[in-house]
Design an enzyme around this catalytic site. Structure first.
Site, PDB file in Angstrom:
ATOM      1  N   SER A  55       0.840  -1.199   0.000  1.00  0.00           N
ATOM      2  CA  SER A  55       0.000   0.000   0.000  1.00  0.00           C
ATOM      3  C   SER A  55       0.871   1.242   0.000  1.00  0.00           C
ATOM      4  O   SER A  55       1.976   1.237   0.545  1.00  0.00           O
ATOM      5  CB  SER A  55      -0.888  -0.003   1.247  1.00  0.00           C
ATOM      6  OG  SER A  55      -1.516   1.255   1.419  1.00  0.00           O
ATOM      7  N   TYR A  68      -2.352   0.294  10.607  1.00  0.00           N
ATOM      8  CA  TYR A  68      -2.273  -0.215   9.234  1.00  0.00           C
ATOM      9  C   TYR A  68      -1.020   0.335   8.552  1.00  0.00           C
ATOM     10  O   TYR A  68      -0.262  -0.420   7.936  1.00  0.00           O
ATOM     11  CB  TYR A  68      -3.532   0.167   8.452  1.00  0.00           C
ATOM     12  CG  TYR A  68      -3.510  -0.308   7.026  1.00  0.00           C
ATOM     13  CD1 TYR A  68      -3.784  -1.640   6.714  1.00  0.00           C
ATOM     14  CD2 TYR A  68      -3.203   0.557   5.988  1.00  0.00           C
ATOM     15  CE1 TYR A  68      -3.763  -2.087   5.404  1.00  0.00           C
ATOM     16  CE2 TYR A  68      -3.179   0.122   4.675  1.00  0.00           C
ATOM     17  CZ  TYR A  68      -3.458  -1.205   4.388  1.00  0.00           C
ATOM     18  OH  TYR A  68      -3.426  -1.643   3.083  1.00  0.00           O
TER      19      TYR A  68
END
Length: 156
Positions: A55, A68
């Site tokens: 990501s 995250y």
């Protein structure tokens, strides 16, 4: 190809330590387990290619995505560190770090966030998260999000 991952968004004080550890176990240690399994054979064969889908949050933290982002920063550091050793054995490591991708991953994350209990944080933070972050994040994903097919095309 490593593509497993779970998300977590919200005020830090509303996240349990157990949930944080579970996220790290999937997002980071899941990748580590996979690489430990396949790398020795690739090194013996003196060839291979490991593709890790991560990501953009492994390069830049985003508000309310602390844990995250931390997991994706760990993936980034792991892959960057391992690539030097792997190259010696003709093993490539590619790290793909897309921005917003429109999938059920995001839909489920937002649904969970809307149902979450924000009583463990101050009212101002809870309001910023629920009224600003959640609403605007959906707009960002709707207007800028890529499709899984877009990511696959670029990855290939």
């Amino acid at each position: 190809v490593s593509n497993a991952g779970v998300g977590m968004a919200g005020p830090l004080e509303c996240q349990s330590l157990a949930a944080m550890q579970s996220l790290m176990d999937t997002n980071f240690f899941g990748l580590v387990r996979l690489v430990k399994e396949v790398l020795p054979d690739m090194k013996r064969r003196r060839g291979g290619h490991i593709v890790v889908i991560s990501s953009i949050m492994g390069l830049q933290g985003i508000v309310f995505n602390d844990i995250y982002s931390a997991s994706k920063f760990a993936v980034e550091g792991f892959c960057e560190s391992l690539v030097v050793q792997a190259l010696r054995f003709n093993v490539a490591i590619s790290l793909v770090e897309p921005g917003p991708v429109m999938t059920e991953f995001e839909t489920k994350l937002y649904e969970e966030a809307e149902r979450a209990d924000y009583s463990r944080t101050d009212p101002e933070t809870a309001e910023i998260f629920t009224k600003l972050y959640l609403r605007n994040s959906r707009d960002v994903f709707t207007s800028l999000g890529q499709t899984p097919e877009d990511i696959a095309e670029v990855t290939v």
